[in-house]
Enzyme design. Structure first.
Site, PDB file in Angstrom:
ATOM      1  N   HIS A  38      52.621 -28.906  -5.946  1.00 23.11           N
ATOM      2  CA  HIS A  38      53.776 -27.303  -5.634  1.00 23.11           C
ATOM      3  C   HIS A  38      53.553 -27.314  -4.602  1.00 23.11           C
ATOM      4  O   HIS A  38      54.510 -26.268  -3.520  1.00 23.11           O
ATOM      5  CB  HIS A  38      52.780 -25.933  -7.034  1.00 23.11           C
ATOM      6  CG  HIS A  38      54.074 -26.250  -7.960  1.00 23.11           C
ATOM      7  ND1 HIS A  38      54.797 -24.733  -8.356  1.00 23.11           N
ATOM      8  CD2 HIS A  38      54.033 -27.028  -8.946  1.00 23.11           C
ATOM      9  CE1 HIS A  38      55.396 -25.128  -9.231  1.00 23.11           C
ATOM     10  NE2 HIS A  38      54.638 -26.433  -9.977  1.00 23.11           N
TER      11      HIS A  38
ATOM     12  N   ASP B 139      55.439 -19.071  -4.815  1.00 18.11           N
ATOM     13  CA  ASP B 139      56.737 -19.701  -5.587  1.00 18.11           C
ATOM     14  C   ASP B 139      56.675 -19.404  -6.857  1.00 18.11           C
ATOM     15  O   ASP B 139      55.928 -18.382  -7.024  1.00 18.11           O
ATOM     16  CB  ASP B 139      54.782 -21.025  -6.160  1.00 18.11           C
ATOM     17  CG  ASP B 139      55.288 -22.341  -7.332  1.00 18.11           C
ATOM     18  OD1 ASP B 139      56.171 -21.651  -7.729  1.00 18.11           O
ATOM     19  OD2 ASP B 139      55.001 -23.012  -6.542  1.00 18.11           O
TER      20      ASP B 139
HETATM   21  C1  U2F Z   1      55.655 -31.954 -11.758  1.00 19.12           C
HETATM   22  O1  U2F Z   1      56.367 -33.293 -12.093  1.00 19.12           O
HETATM   23  P1  U2F Z   1      54.891 -34.393 -11.315  1.00 19.12           P
HETATM   24  O2  U2F Z   1      54.901 -34.309  -9.486  1.00 19.12           O
HETATM   25  O3  U2F Z   1      54.777 -34.737 -12.041  1.00 19.12           O
HETATM   26  O4  U2F Z   1      56.664 -35.731 -10.924  1.00 19.12           O
HETATM   27  P2  U2F Z   1      57.928 -35.463  -9.573  1.00 19.12           P
HETATM   28  O5  U2F Z   1      58.682 -33.736  -9.627  1.00 19.12           O
HETATM   29  O6  U2F Z   1      58.336 -35.911 -10.090  1.00 19.12           O
HETATM   30  O7  U2F Z   1      57.152 -34.682  -8.591  1.00 19.12           O
HETATM   31  C2  U2F Z   1      56.246 -36.090  -7.524  1.00 19.12           C
HETATM   32  C3  U2F Z   1      56.286 -37.043  -6.704  1.00 19.12           C
HETATM   33  O8  U2F Z   1      54.898 -37.954  -5.916  1.00 19.12           O
HETATM   34  C4  U2F Z   1      55.790 -38.429  -5.397  1.00 19.12           C
HETATM   35  C5  U2F Z   1      57.528 -39.238  -5.725  1.00 19.12           C
HETATM   36  C6  U2F Z   1      57.831 -37.480  -6.292  1.00 19.12           C
HETATM   37  O9  U2F Z   1      58.038 -37.035  -4.860  1.00 19.12           O
HETATM   38  O10 U2F Z   1      58.423 -38.963  -4.947  1.00 19.12           O
HETATM   39  N1  U2F Z   1      55.657 -39.787  -5.940  1.00 19.12           N
HETATM   40  C7  U2F Z   1      55.134 -40.617  -5.001  1.00 19.12           C
HETATM   41  O11 U2F Z   1      55.325 -41.165  -3.949  1.00 19.12           O
HETATM   42  N2  U2F Z   1      53.973 -42.425  -4.909  1.00 19.12           N
HETATM   43  C8  U2F Z   1      54.172 -42.414  -6.746  1.00 19.12           C
HETATM   44  O12 U2F Z   1      53.603 -43.523  -7.451  1.00 19.12           O
HETATM   45  C9  U2F Z   1      53.817 -41.251  -7.730  1.00 19.12           C
HETATM   46  C10 U2F Z   1      54.851 -40.074  -7.194  1.00 19.12           C
HETATM   47  C11 U2F Z   1      56.106 -31.630 -13.478  1.00 19.12           C
HETATM   48  F1  U2F Z   1      55.093 -33.030 -14.616  1.00 19.12           F
HETATM   49  C12 U2F Z   1      57.188 -32.024 -13.706  1.00 19.12           C
HETATM   50  O13 U2F Z   1      57.793 -31.723 -14.704  1.00 19.12           O
HETATM   51  C13 U2F Z   1      58.185 -30.768 -12.676  1.00 19.12           C
HETATM   52  O14 U2F Z   1      59.260 -30.842 -12.835  1.00 19.12           O
HETATM   53  C14 U2F Z   1      57.634 -30.883 -11.668  1.00 19.12           C
HETATM   54  C15 U2F Z   1      57.924 -30.099 -10.465  1.00 19.12           C
HETATM   55  O15 U2F Z   1      57.736 -29.036 -10.978  1.00 19.12           O
HETATM   56  O16 U2F Z   1      56.198 -31.065 -11.619  1.00 19.12           O
END
Ligand code: U2F
Length: 460
Positions: free
Chosen positions: A20, A117
């Site tokens: 976030h 947020d």
């Molecule tokens: C929560 O989600 P996450 O943070 O688990 O997952 P994403 O929304 O997909 O974001 C992961 C980010 O981390 C980056 C990737 C994304 O921008 O490019 N990343 C990376 O650069 N290298 C890696 O090896 C692994 C990840 C939640 F769990 C979700 O349900 C929600 O949709 C989200 C948004 O609120 O937040």
């Protein structure tokens, strides 16, 4: 020291968990460069500010302020997300309020806008008290925002049947702008699960106050969800899709440097042949599913790049890491520069948990998906990806087994044309995403509107 050169002061409240804060900050950075005479004070916890502002608390016209995280003295192991969130929420309202007063003194100027947020629903009252516009950021898609917004409607209709068997598989057209959604894929806390949990309560209250926002913005582009966008635009003021962020923000803040040489490893792979696997920043898939994926990769001889935390790597089948490294089949890393990886032409499929950022990054890069959602908005995101946009292969049974994974991989990566439709639709959405951020594209125009709302006449 800021007074004089700055015309306005905007306060920004981060929800200090997971991805976030960096996402919100990426928007603040764009706003700050569009309006250099406006100072933005960015409020988050020390823990997150430390990583966002490593060298100095002030970066151009953005100043960071720490607020207390609510953790009791001596609470040594922060990291149980739900506990941390609850402890934070218990103090958040007071902390933010105090923070704004301190920043107004420090900067020497009252705030003229409050940007937050969307989870921080209670800040709408503070904006009213201060008589400034309240602008909210929803960090996920229009689909999950809509299901939250229509919580009461959904509960009214399905309150009776909750608990009866098979109801999770019922498909409803109840959500305006969403022709179909499977009930079981709607976020937990809306009709299934604990409707009274702190998180469910927070989301429900958020749904109630969002119509008071002067603007609500999301990381998406409106051509992805034209009907949802149309509907949300009719219930909210200035509902603005201003993404995909990864196409507009120069700082790839989430993707740290390529310290494990992923990109050079991809260089000599055939176009569209490699599976990129990642489950985001918070999900930890159960060990037996990790094993199933590993076995399927070896069985189908699928080249892969797998971002998997060190702690989880020990669950992989014995010898898997060594074998696949030696024969060149794959590479397992604790972190990958995901945006750059997805943009690489070698990638043919993204095996993902369906986190919103991952979904959007995949779309913006034109990469079809295989989704294995775990919680929150991930199931409804996966529904959209598979059923509404048709840009994914389904995992039979909803979790990874060796056979199911083999089939899903084969169906997307096959060159026999069976995945033609999926690939064409993915390509079409990619083109729309890129058009949206071009000058005069929808996201470009929406961002201008956001600038107007947030800084008024102070943009350059
Ligand atoms: C929560 O989600 P996450 O943070 O688990 O997952 P994403 O929304 O997909 O974001 C992961 C980010 O981390 C980056 C990737 C994304 O921008 O490019 N990343 C990376 O650069 N290298 C890696 O090896 C692994 C990840 C939640 F769990 C979700 O349900 C929600 O949709 C989200 C948004 O609120 O937040």
């Amino acid at each position: 020291e800021m007074t004089g050169e700055h015309k306005k002061h905007v306060a920004v409240f981060a929800f200090p968990f997971a991805s976030h804060p960096p996402l919100l900050l990426s928007v603040v950075r764009r706003l700050a460069s569009a309006a250099p005479t406006v100072v933005f004070s960015f409020f988050s916890t020390h823990r997150t500010n430390q990583t966002l502002f490593p060298d100095t608390s002030c970066c151009g016209n953005i100043v960071s302020y720490d607020i207390h995280d609510g953790l009791p003295e001596g609470y040594l192991l922060p990291g149980k997300l739900h506990e941390d969130v609850n402890l934070f929420l218990a103090v958040a309202e007071e902390e933010f309020k105090r923070g704004v007063e301190a920043a107004e003194k420090d900067i020497g100027m009252k705030i003229s806008c409050l940007m937050v947020d969307a989870f921080l629903w209670f800040s709408a009252d503070l904006a009213d008290e201060l008589n400034v516009p309240w602008v909210a950021f929803w960090t996920a898609g229009a689909c999950s925002l809509s299901t939250h917004f229509y919580t009461d409607l959904i509960r009214q209709k399905y309150a009776q049947i909750k608990g009866s068997t098979g109801v999770e598989d019922e498909v409803t057209n109840l959500i305006p702008g969403l022709l179909t959604v499977r009930l079981g894929d709607i976020q937990s806390g809306i009709i299934f699960g604990d409707l009274k949990s702190p998180f469910a309560t927070m989301a429900h209250k958020m749904a109630g106050v969002l119509p008071r926002a002067t603007a609500i913005f999301i990381n998406s582009f409106q051509e992805l969800d034209p009907d949802l966008t149309k509907n949300l635009s009719s219930v909210f003021n200035n509902f603005l899709s201003i993404g995909p962020f990864n196409l507009v923000s120069k700082q790839k803040s989430q993707s740290k440097a390529d310290e494990f040489s992923c990109i050079s490893w991809l260089e000599n792979k055939k176009p569209g042949s490699v599976a990129y696997i990642s489950f985001g920043t918070v999900c930890i898939p159960p060990p037996h599913e990790l094993v199933a994926i590993a076995e399927a990769l070896e069985e189908t001889k699928t080249s892969f790049l797998w971002s998997l935390k060190k702690d989880s790597q020990k669950h992989l089948p014995s010898g898997f890491l060594e074998r696949t490294a030696i024969n060149g089949l794959g590479k397992v890393v604790p972190w990958a520069p995901q945006v750059q990886v997805l943009e690489h032409c070698a990638i043919g499929v993204f095996v993902t948990h369906g986190g919103w950022n991952s979904v959007l990054e995949s779309i913006a890069s034109g990469v079809p998906m295989i989704c294995r959602p775990f919680y929150g908005d991930q199931p409804i995101n996966a529904w959209m990806v598979e059923r509404v946009w048709g840009i994914a292969a389904r995992v039979e049974g909803g979790s990874f087994t060796k056979l199911g994974t083999c089939r899903a991989l084969d169906s997307v990566l096959s060159i026999d044309g069976s995945s033609k439709g999926v690939k064409e639709r993915t390509k079409a959405l990619k083109d729309l995403a890129h058009k949206a951020v071009e000058p005069n594209g929808s996201s470009y125009r929406n961002f201008k509107t956001l600038v107007d709302v947030v800084v008024g006449g102070a943009s350059s």
